[in-house]
Design an enzyme around this catalytic site. Structure first.
Site, PDB file in Angstrom:
ATOM      1  N   CYS A 159     -13.149   4.683 -28.595  1.00 54.91           N
ATOM      2  CA  CYS A 159     -14.440   5.353 -28.725  1.00 54.91           C
ATOM      3  C   CYS A 159     -15.139   5.485 -27.375  1.00 54.91           C
ATOM      4  O   CYS A 159     -16.176   4.854 -27.135  1.00 54.91           O
ATOM      5  CB  CYS A 159     -15.311   4.588 -29.711  1.00 54.91           C
ATOM      6  SG  CYS A 159     -14.488   4.386 -31.284  1.00 54.91           S
TER       7      CYS A 159
ATOM      8  N   ARG B   6      -5.541   3.657 -15.664  1.00 53.99           N
ATOM      9  CA  ARG B   6      -5.572   4.389 -14.390  1.00 53.99           C
ATOM     10  C   ARG B   6      -6.190   5.789 -14.495  1.00 53.99           C
ATOM     11  O   ARG B   6      -6.974   6.171 -13.627  1.00 53.99           O
ATOM     12  CB  ARG B   6      -4.179   4.454 -13.761  1.00 53.99           C
ATOM     13  CG  ARG B   6      -3.603   3.066 -13.436  1.00 53.99           C
ATOM     14  CD  ARG B   6      -2.361   3.128 -12.554  1.00 53.99           C
ATOM     15  NE  ARG B   6      -2.681   3.626 -11.238  1.00 53.99           N
ATOM     16  CZ  ARG B   6      -2.485   4.855 -10.834  1.00 53.99           C
ATOM     17  NH1 ARG B   6      -1.906   5.733 -11.611  1.00 53.99           N
ATOM     18  NH2 ARG B   6      -2.848   5.211  -9.626  1.00 53.99           N
TER      19      ARG B   6
ATOM     20  N   TYR C 128      -9.342   5.788 -12.107  1.00 51.80           N
ATOM     21  CA  TYR C 128      -9.085   6.407 -10.790  1.00 51.80           C
ATOM     22  C   TYR C 128      -8.870   7.917 -10.870  1.00 51.80           C
ATOM     23  O   TYR C 128      -8.412   8.513  -9.898  1.00 51.80           O
ATOM     24  CB  TYR C 128      -7.817   5.815 -10.153  1.00 51.80           C
ATOM     25  CG  TYR C 128      -7.707   4.316 -10.122  1.00 51.80           C
ATOM     26  CD1 TYR C 128      -8.691   3.530  -9.525  1.00 51.80           C
ATOM     27  CD2 TYR C 128      -6.584   3.691 -10.643  1.00 51.80           C
ATOM     28  CE1 TYR C 128      -8.542   2.146  -9.480  1.00 51.80           C
ATOM     29  CE2 TYR C 128      -6.436   2.310 -10.594  1.00 51.80           C
ATOM     30  CZ  TYR C 128      -7.431   1.549 -10.014  1.00 51.80           C
ATOM     31  OH  TYR C 128      -7.281   0.187  -9.973  1.00 51.80           O
TER      32      TYR C 128
ATOM     33  N   GLY D 181       0.762  -1.241   0.000  1.00 52.25           N
ATOM     34  CA  GLY D 181       0.000   0.000   0.000  1.00 52.25           C
ATOM     35  C   GLY D 181       0.791   1.288   0.000  1.00 52.25           C
ATOM     36  O   GLY D 181       0.220   2.366  -0.209  1.00 52.25           O
TER      37      GLY D 181
HETATM   38  C1  LIG Z   1      -2.923  -5.007  -3.980  1.00 52.95           C
HETATM   39  C2  LIG Z   1      -2.395  -5.678  -2.774  1.00 52.95           C
HETATM   40  C3  LIG Z   1      -1.076  -5.431  -2.346  1.00 52.95           C
HETATM   41  C4  LIG Z   1      -0.158  -4.460  -3.031  1.00 52.95           C
HETATM   42  O1  LIG Z   1      -0.620  -3.152  -2.946  1.00 52.95           O
HETATM   43  P1  LIG Z   1       0.320  -1.937  -3.404  1.00 52.95           P
HETATM   44  O2  LIG Z   1      -0.491  -0.746  -3.141  1.00 52.95           O
HETATM   45  O3  LIG Z   1       0.590  -2.124  -4.851  1.00 52.95           O
HETATM   46  O4  LIG Z   1       1.563  -1.981  -2.581  1.00 52.95           O
HETATM   47  C5  LIG Z   1      -0.632  -6.115  -1.241  1.00 52.95           C
HETATM   48  N1  LIG Z   1      -1.418  -6.989  -0.574  1.00 52.95           N
HETATM   49  C6  LIG Z   1      -2.687  -7.252  -0.958  1.00 52.95           C
HETATM   50  C7  LIG Z   1      -3.498  -8.226  -0.186  1.00 52.95           C
HETATM   51  C8  LIG Z   1      -3.209  -6.609  -2.062  1.00 52.95           C
HETATM   52  O5  LIG Z   1      -4.478  -6.865  -2.432  1.00 52.95           O
END
Ligand SMILES: *Cc1c(COP(=O)(O)O)cnc(C)c1O
Length: 425
Positions: free
Chosen positions: A349, A317, A321, A244
């Site tokens: 399109c 993206r 997003y 994350g």
């Molecule tokens: C998507 C995901 C990640 C990686 O997320 P990043 O934001 O790319 O670091 C890690 N663990 C789980 C369970 C995920 O679904």
């Protein structure tokens, strides 16, 4: 981590290069659009992460869903990465790239029984279970095969990751994990079921987080849970803290990895658990770009448009997003060149097929090459062949050499995937 872009992709003699290779040479050889990844940036990013945790009992499991190209995975595997996978397809990719099974964790809210069996066959490190029905299913699959699955239960800590709603996963209204308040009951159930060995607590609260506070809040919620589970006789010795961590796309300030590592240590170090981290975007996002060519410059009555040969099917993206990606010309513009606002769009399109609105760019015309930056994560993996467009190819650069690591399919190959039923043949 954003340094990946500036170091691996830079202008040399007025031409944008990936490491020592001119992007114009790649465009010439491979055609556009194509993704270009830089090995040096992958390596710098991975090493920075690994070094920040060098003194801790931490396993880095690269989240394949950010970029599943075999060459990218193998590059990271050679540096010591494990893998976080969310499907049998990703599991097989991780194994094919040379990641040892005992460094693979399987996440995801909807694993099928066939996927569970594949994971048990491979002998992976851990499966992260996200619901009671999944717990029952895994117990049946594992015990039916005379095996015991090491599991973590993914909890939903109900914290706001303060990121885009579509990539936020740790609120109680999200589909992910088991409410942290219900976790003790789920662990008790797991301990009572055959074929399961509950050893860990997992969480993942979202993606592209640019602040440490939500991580800390979530990790701190896990501490009393682990203590309570241990008191109840469930030997928790693993924590999976997910991924994350965000990257810099525009002007975000991203916490240094060292600060993230210090926060992890501070929040959960006292538990003495083996920690798994699942970084995805932060390892690959700024190690790749999407190389495209201008097809037309269109001067409307109210707006000006730059129409590229790349589109939303290649990089979704911005459409999905509202994500910002830097766009720069491959031929460096002369100092003092005036910029003007222009909409950068693809040929698909859909009005949503827009990379940028009113972006300030130097004069560009048909035939010019542009680089859409920070496209190494959630780019090629989310591509489709919408509008009958061939899947976008991928290129890996290493110093002064490059290789096509996924070729562009021919239209004939695409056509050959369809079958006419007997009554239409
Ligand atoms: C998507 C995901 C990640 C990686 O997320 P990043 O934001 O790319 O670091 C890690 N663990 C789980 C369970 C995920 O679904």
């Amino acid at each position: 981590m954003s340094t990946g872009t500036s170091e691996a992709f830079s202008y040399r003699s007025g031409e944008l290069h990936a490491e020592a290779v001119a992007l114009a040479a790649i465009a010439e050889a491979v055609g556009t659009p194509c993704y270009v990844y830089a090995r040096a940036a992958l390596e710098v990013g991975y090493r920075a992460f690994a070094e920040a945790f060098a003194d801790d009992d931490v396993g880095l499991c690269y989240a394949l869903k950010a970029n599943g190209n075999l060459a990218v995975i193998r590059t990271l595997a050679r540096l010591g990465a494990g893998a976080d996978v969310v499907s049998e397809g990703e599991l097989r990719r991780a194994l094919a790239a040379g990641i040892p099974p005992d460094r693979i964790v399987f996440s995801g809210v909807g694993k099928t029984r066939a996927e569970m069996a594949a994971a048990l066959d491979a002998g992976i490190h851990q499966l992260n279970v996200e619901s009671l029905p999944e717990l029952e299913a895994l117990s049946e699959v594992a015990s039916g095969r005379g095996q015991t699955a090491a599991i973590a239960i993914r909890v939903n800590p109900d914290v706001d990751a303060r990121t885009h709603a579509k990539i936020s996963t740790g609120r109680k209204e999200n589909k992910f994990g088991i409410d942290i308040d219900h976790a003790p009951a789920a662990f008790a159930r797991a301990a009572a079921l055959p074929g399961l060995r509950p050893v860990g607590v997992a969480l993942h609260i979202g993606s592209q987080l640019t602040q440490l506070a939500p991580f800390r809040a979530a990790f701190e919620r896990v501490v009393p849970l682990v203590e309570a589970l241990r008191a109840a006789g469930i030997a928790i010795d693993r924590l999976d803290l997910g991924g994350g961590l965000g990257i810099r796309y525009r002007d975000e300030t991203v916490p240094p990895i060292a600060d993230y590592a210090a926060m992890v240590r501070d929040a959960v170090g006292g538990l003495g658990c083996k920690v798994t981290l699942e970084p995805g975007r932060v390892l690959v996002g700024n190690a790749g770009l999407l190389l495209a060519r201008v097809i037309y410059r269109k001067e409307g009555a109210h707006r000006r448009f730059l129409i590229l040969d790349a589109a939303m099917n290649d990089l979704i993206r911005p459409s999905l997003y509202e994500a910002h990606h830097g766009i720069i010309p491959v031929r460096e513009s002369a100092p003092g060149t005036r910029t003007a606002p222009i909409d950068v769009v693809g040929p698909v399109c859909e009005s949503g097929d827009t990379f940028a609105l009113q972006r300030l760019l130097p004069p560009l015309d048909a035939g010019d090459l542009v680089a859409i930056q920070s496209a190494g994560a959630y780019g090629a993996v989310m591509a489709s062949s919408y509008n009958g467009r061939p899947l976008v190819p991928e290129v890996l650069v290493d110093g002064d050499r490059f290789a096509v690591v996924r070729p562009r399919p021919t239209i004939e190959e695409m056509l050959a995937q369809d079958r006419l039923p007997p009554w239409l043949a």
